[in-house]
Design a protein around this motif. Structure first.
Motif, PDB file in Angstrom:
ATOM      1  N   ALA A 248       0.805  -1.222   0.000  1.00 17.62           N
ATOM      2  CA  ALA A 248       0.000   0.000   0.000  1.00 17.62           C
ATOM      3  C   ALA A 248       0.837   1.271   0.000  1.00 17.62           C
ATOM      4  CB  ALA A 248      -0.947  -0.013   1.190  1.00 17.62           C
ATOM      5  N   ILE A 249       1.894   1.304   0.803  1.00 16.27           N
ATOM      6  CA  ILE A 249       2.635   2.556   0.956  1.00 16.27           C
ATOM      7  C   ILE A 249       3.238   3.030  -0.369  1.00 16.27           C
ATOM      8  CG2 ILE A 249       4.623   3.650   2.067  1.00 16.27           C
ATOM      9  CD1 ILE A 249       4.012   2.026   4.555  1.00 16.27           C
ATOM     10  N   PRO A 250       3.992   2.193  -1.098  1.00 15.54           N
ATOM     11  CA  PRO A 250       4.563   2.714  -2.358  1.00 15.54           C
ATOM     12  C   PRO A 250       3.484   3.047  -3.385  1.00 15.54           C
ATOM     13  CG  PRO A 250       4.970   0.353  -2.137  1.00 15.54           C
ATOM     14  CD  PRO A 250       4.442   0.829  -0.829  1.00 15.54           C
ATOM     15  N   ARG A 251       2.406   2.276  -3.398  1.00 17.24           N
ATOM     16  CA  ARG A 251       1.336   2.549  -4.364  1.00 17.24           C
ATOM     17  C   ARG A 251       0.702   3.911  -4.092  1.00 17.24           C
ATOM     18  NH1 ARG A 251      -3.948   1.705  -3.575  1.00 17.24           N
ATOM     19  NH2 ARG A 251      -3.566   0.214  -1.873  1.00 17.24           N
ATOM     20  N   LEU A 252       0.391   4.207  -2.834  1.00 15.73           N
ATOM     21  CA  LEU A 252      -0.263   5.468  -2.498  1.00 15.73           C
ATOM     22  C   LEU A 252       0.705   6.645  -2.546  1.00 15.73           C
ATOM     23  CD1 LEU A 252      -2.518   4.120   0.366  1.00 15.73           C
ATOM     24  CD2 LEU A 252      -3.267   4.953  -1.873  1.00 15.73           C
ATOM     25  N   GLN A 253       1.977   6.396  -2.201  1.00 17.29           N
ATOM     26  CA  GLN A 253       2.965   7.465  -2.340  1.00 17.29           C
ATOM     27  C   GLN A 253       3.096   7.874  -3.795  1.00 17.29           C
ATOM     28  OE1 GLN A 253       6.445   5.817  -0.417  1.00 17.29           O
ATOM     29  NE2 GLN A 253       6.132   7.066   1.447  1.00 17.29           N
ATOM     30  N   ALA A 254       3.018   6.926  -4.681  1.00 19.86           N
ATOM     31  CA  ALA A 254       3.098   7.232  -6.105  1.00 19.86           C
ATOM     32  C   ALA A 254       1.930   8.089  -6.558  1.00 19.86           C
ATOM     33  CB  ALA A 254       3.149   5.935  -6.914  1.00 19.86           C
ATOM     34  N   GLY A 256       0.745  10.494  -4.691  1.00 19.92           N
ATOM     35  CA  GLY A 256       0.875  11.791  -4.044  1.00 19.92           C
ATOM     36  C   GLY A 256       0.458  11.829  -2.590  1.00 19.92           C
ATOM     37  N   TYR A 257       0.203  10.714  -1.996  1.00 22.10           N
ATOM     38  CA  TYR A 257      -0.179  10.684  -0.577  1.00 22.10           C
ATOM     39  C   TYR A 257       1.070  10.654   0.306  1.00 22.10           C
ATOM     40  CZ  TYR A 257      -4.949   9.697  -2.067  1.00 22.10           C
ATOM     41  OH  TYR A 257      -6.185   9.776  -2.635  1.00 22.10           O
ATOM     42  N   ARG A 258       0.945  11.306   1.422  1.00 25.94           N
ATOM     43  CA  ARG A 258       2.040  11.288   2.387  1.00 25.94           C
ATOM     44  C   ARG A 258       1.603  10.520   3.647  1.00 25.94           C
ATOM     45  NH1 ARG A 258       2.281  16.122   6.028  1.00 25.94           N
ATOM     46  NH2 ARG A 258       0.161  16.993   6.066  1.00 25.94           N
ATOM     47  N   PHE A 259       2.544   9.837   4.223  1.00 27.70           N
ATOM     48  CA  PHE A 259       2.287   9.029   5.423  1.00 27.70           C
ATOM     49  C   PHE A 259       2.983   9.712   6.597  1.00 27.70           C
ATOM     50  CE2 PHE A 259       1.507   6.173   1.957  1.00 27.70           C
ATOM     51  CZ  PHE A 259       0.514   5.319   2.413  1.00 27.70           C
ATOM     52  N   VAL A 260       2.162  10.240   7.523  1.00 27.63           N
ATOM     53  CA  VAL A 260       2.690  11.021   8.641  1.00 27.63           C
ATOM     54  C   VAL A 260       2.019  10.553   9.936  1.00 27.63           C
ATOM     55  CG1 VAL A 260       3.202  13.041   7.215  1.00 27.63           C
ATOM     56  CG2 VAL A 260       0.933  12.797   8.271  1.00 27.63           C
ATOM     57  N   THR A 261       2.511  11.084  11.063  1.00 26.47           N
ATOM     58  CA  THR A 261       1.891  10.783  12.348  1.00 26.47           C
ATOM     59  C   THR A 261       0.593  11.576  12.491  1.00 26.47           C
ATOM     60  OG1 THR A 261       3.009  12.589  13.506  1.00 26.47           O
ATOM     61  CG2 THR A 261       4.193  10.479  13.355  1.00 26.47           C
ATOM     62  N   VAL A 262      -0.216  11.205  13.452  1.00 20.69           N
ATOM     63  CA  VAL A 262      -1.459  11.931  13.713  1.00 20.69           C
ATOM     64  C   VAL A 262      -1.165  13.382  14.048  1.00 20.69           C
ATOM     65  CG1 VAL A 262      -3.423  12.126  15.302  1.00 20.69           C
ATOM     66  CG2 VAL A 262      -2.747   9.883  14.420  1.00 20.69           C
ATOM     67  N   SER A 263      -0.164  13.625  14.878  1.00 19.49           N
ATOM     68  CA  SER A 263       0.173  15.007  15.257  1.00 19.49           C
ATOM     69  C   SER A 263       0.612  15.819  14.047  1.00 19.49           C
ATOM     70  CB  SER A 263       1.282  14.999  16.315  1.00 19.49           C
ATOM     71  OG  SER A 263       0.827  14.401  17.506  1.00 19.49           O
TER      72      SER A 263
END
Length: 696
Positions: A248-254, A256-263
């Motif tokens: 999921a992570i590389p697919r969604l990063q491609a 334009g999504y970013r994966f960050v903490t809740v804060s």
């Protein structure tokens, strides 16, 4: 010659023992709370609440704040933002693998960790933070909402301390166990937040991937969508979760999504640093939890070893009892022989209650040639006068100033004419055939001493029944075993026969210990003589009638036995008969009469812990099974002794009450021995129960 001063018996160890047991119980309870109290270990869902959650909460976004006045505000993650969250960790296997996937794609996430697991794996919690991720609270034991507010506050405080100790941060994000999306927020969960954790930001989820159901990596990956996403890094096999992240992570990063903490997603301030007192409390908590877990492991091993040794002892007792029965049957095939004159020595100090019955039972023996020598050891009652007024032929009274039982025995031995000596306590009543049967093994020239079979005369009350069972099952089965092993450590003072040559080789009855019968028997064994047990030579004795008297008697026995063991300790290194005494007899006494009883308080505390925290059915089954084995063994012993099975009903109570008295006696004796104190002679009060039995 100066006056001898006896050191007072130590008393301070009793409060210390109580304090130590309470501390041990507290540590075990901490482990029980950590391991068994949480919902992850037993509960399945939060308790329902009669009050529903407010609409502002159920209709709000995933991250919610409780404002002053009880107003709920919420915020959602912005577009193109995914806040991965992981519950139930840290886990020593799956959390590092998940962190590796996040680091591989430069993604960050929020980990809602269970405080007790943070204490177990603080290094993994530090790995979480060092990777740029953040930690939120998931309670200390994964407890479900619906518990009292004080308990939830305690859970969150302990979790905060644990995180503070591990990573130096004070968590401000909270996810309650079993919570999910805002619309699924229950009244119990809202009440727990409102009453116990109003200062925390409540983090729910926009998307629950359901990875806890293990639907497959592809299904989990499809559940990773913009917003706050719930996954798990503990609670079982999380390999599907790891694979799903890698998809999921590389697919969604491609895209334009970013994966960050809740804060980071909501622009919240960084997690604040913990205060020094909070870190100290967390460190103390972690050490206490680690110590508790270690104690449980140690005590589990001790418990298993004790049970295995106890069962092994019972098996050995039963096997050797069978061998001994066959040996005794062969011995009894021969007719009773006249082995020459027998001299019976009766040391007596204030034995007015029983002495007449004792002497009559001896002089009316069916053995043809018996003389009875009563040595009055400075009695202050009419013991000697009672015997003299009986006017029985063959009975002699020797008076001496009070010098102690060993001196009285040696005096009687010097006056005796027979080559076979029977040593008898002044409160013991012999069966008519007891002397004849007792001396028969002396036909074997190798036998230097014979133990008879002592039975409790006053066995009507609970205490009497318990001692009766102890004599039959404990003492007598042990004597059968000791004869087979050729290492009998004790011929009881109540009924025992000795060859004069063995007495001479042993140097007479020693006075250095309080258990002169044990010390004397060990000396006879060391001299190379055989010591055997004759179960059909029966004598009746008066057992202590009160707990105080029982304590005094067993205290003297136990302390004296320890003295004798220490005196003969070098036999462990000897060969032949002395070596058998040392390695078999002393080894058995050390293990089963000293070391195991010393562990009994700890085992009892562990048993209480088991009742409180382990499955009750299993705990009861173990106790019932062990008691059943004890009852079966005791039943065999009763049958071998020709006794009725009636007292068996009191055996479970004996395990609870009488056993505690015995192990406390061992503790007291051990402390007294280690401190080098001197113990006064403890004499029980005689009521004439043995005499009454003779009349019946």
């Amino acid at each position: 010659m100066g006056k001898r001063v006896l050191r007072r018996e130590p008393r301070a160890h009793w409060p210390l023992l109580v304090i130590a047991m309470l501390v041990l119980l507290a540590e075990l309870c901490l482990n029980g709370y950590v391991t068994h109290a949480g919902s992850e270990n037993g509960d399945t869902s939060p308790e329902p609440s009669s009050d529903p959650a407010p609409v502002a909460a159920t209709g709000g976004a995933a991250v919610q704040r409780l404002e002053a006045g009880g107003r709920v505000t919420s915020r959602a993650a912005p577009a193109k933002t995914i806040a991965l969250t992981f519950d139930d960790g840290p886990d020593p296997v799956w959390t590092p693998r998940i962190l590796a996937v996040l680091a591989k794609y430069h993604a960050r996430a929020t980990f809602f960790e269970v405080g007790s697991r943070v204490n177990q794996y603080p290094d993994i919690a530090r790995q979480v933070v060092s990777g740029g991720n953040e930690i939120g609270s998931h309670t200390f034991t994964h407890i479900a909402a619906g518990v009292p507010a004080w308990r939830m506050r305690l859970e969150l405080t302990l979790t905060g301390n644990a995180v503070a100790s591990a990573v130096g941060k004070s968590p401000v994000l909270l996810r309650l166990p079993y919570s999910a999306t805002p619309e699924a927020l229950t009244g119990a969960e809202y009440a727990a937040w409102r009453d116990a954790a109003p200062g925390y930001l409540l983090v729910l989820t926009d998307h629950d991937t359901g990875d806890w159901r293990r639907p497959g990596a592809a299904a989990i990956a499809r559940g990773v969508r913009p917003g706050v996403v719930m996954l798990h890094d503990s609670g079982g096999d999380r390999s599907q979760t790891v694979s799903a992240l890698d998809q999921a992570i590389p697919r969604l990063q491609a895209q334009g999504y970013r994966f960050v903490t809740v804060s980071e997603a909501l622009g919240l301030p960084a997690t604040p640093a913990a205060t020094a007192p909070q870190r100290w409390r967390g460190q103390a908590l972690r050490l206490a939890q680690s110590a508790a877990a270690g104690l449980v492991r140690i005590l589990t091993v001790v418990m298993v070893v004790a049970v295995v040794l106890g069962l092994l002892r019972l098996v050995v007792q039963l096997v050797t009892a069978g061998l001994h029965v066959r040996r005794v049957r062969r011995r009894h095939r021969r007719p009773l022989r006249d082995l020459g004159p027998v001299s019976v020595v009766v040391p007596a100090f204030n034995e007015a209650a029983n002495i007449a019955a004792t002497v009559r039972s001896l002089i009316t023996s069916d053995y043809p040639a018996v003389e009875v020598i009563v040595v009055d050891d400075g009695s202050t009652d009419d013991t000697a006068g009672i015997v003299e007024r009986l006017g029985l032929p063959g009975v002699y009274v020797v008076r001496q100033p009070n010098a102690g039982k060993p001196a009285a025995l040696n005096t009687g031995i010097r006056h005796a004419r027979g080559e076979i000596l029977v040593l008898v306590d002044g409160d013991t009543v012999f069966a008519p055939d007891a002397i004849g049967r007792l001396v028969q093994p002396m036909a074997d020239a190798r036998v230097g001493a014979v133990s008879g079979n002592t039975k409790v005369a006053n066995r009507t009350g609970l205490l009497g029944r318990w001692q009766h069972l102890e004599y039959v099952q404990g003492f007598n089965l042990d004597r059968r075993m000791f004869e087979i092993a050729r290492c009998m450590p004790t011929v009881p003072g109540a009924i025992g026969a000795f060859r004069r040559a063995a007495v001479r080789d042993a140097g007479g009855v020693p006075a250095e210990t309080l258990a002169e019968d044990t010390d004397f028997t060990m000396a006879v064994l060391r001299a190379g003589w055989l010591v055997v047990y004759e179960p059909r030579a029966v004598a009746w004795t008066e057992a202590p009638a009160t707990v105080r008297q029982l304590w005094r008697q067993r205290y003297r026995w136990c302390y004296g036995t320890m003295q004798a063991m220490w005196k003969h300790r070098r036999t462990v290194l000897r060969r032949g008969a002395a070596g058998r005494l040392g390695r078999r007899g002393l080894g058995y006494l050390l293990l089963f009469q000293v070391l195991l009883p010393l562990t009994a308080p700890v085992i009892d505390v562990y048993a209480l812990y088991s009742v409180l925290f382990l499955p009750l059915g299993r705990t009861v089954a173990v106790w019932a099974g062990f008691t059943a084995v004890q009852a079966a063994t005791t039943a065999v012993a009763l049958r071998l002794d020709g006794e009725r099975y009636g007292p068996l009903w009191s055996l479970p109570l004996q395990q609870v009450v009488h056993r505690q008295i015995m192990y406390l006696v061992v503790i007291q004796s051990t402390v007294m021995a280690l401190l080098g104190g001197r113990l006064r002679w403890h004499r029980i009060v005689r009521t004439g129960a043995a005499a009454e039995h003779a009349v019946r």
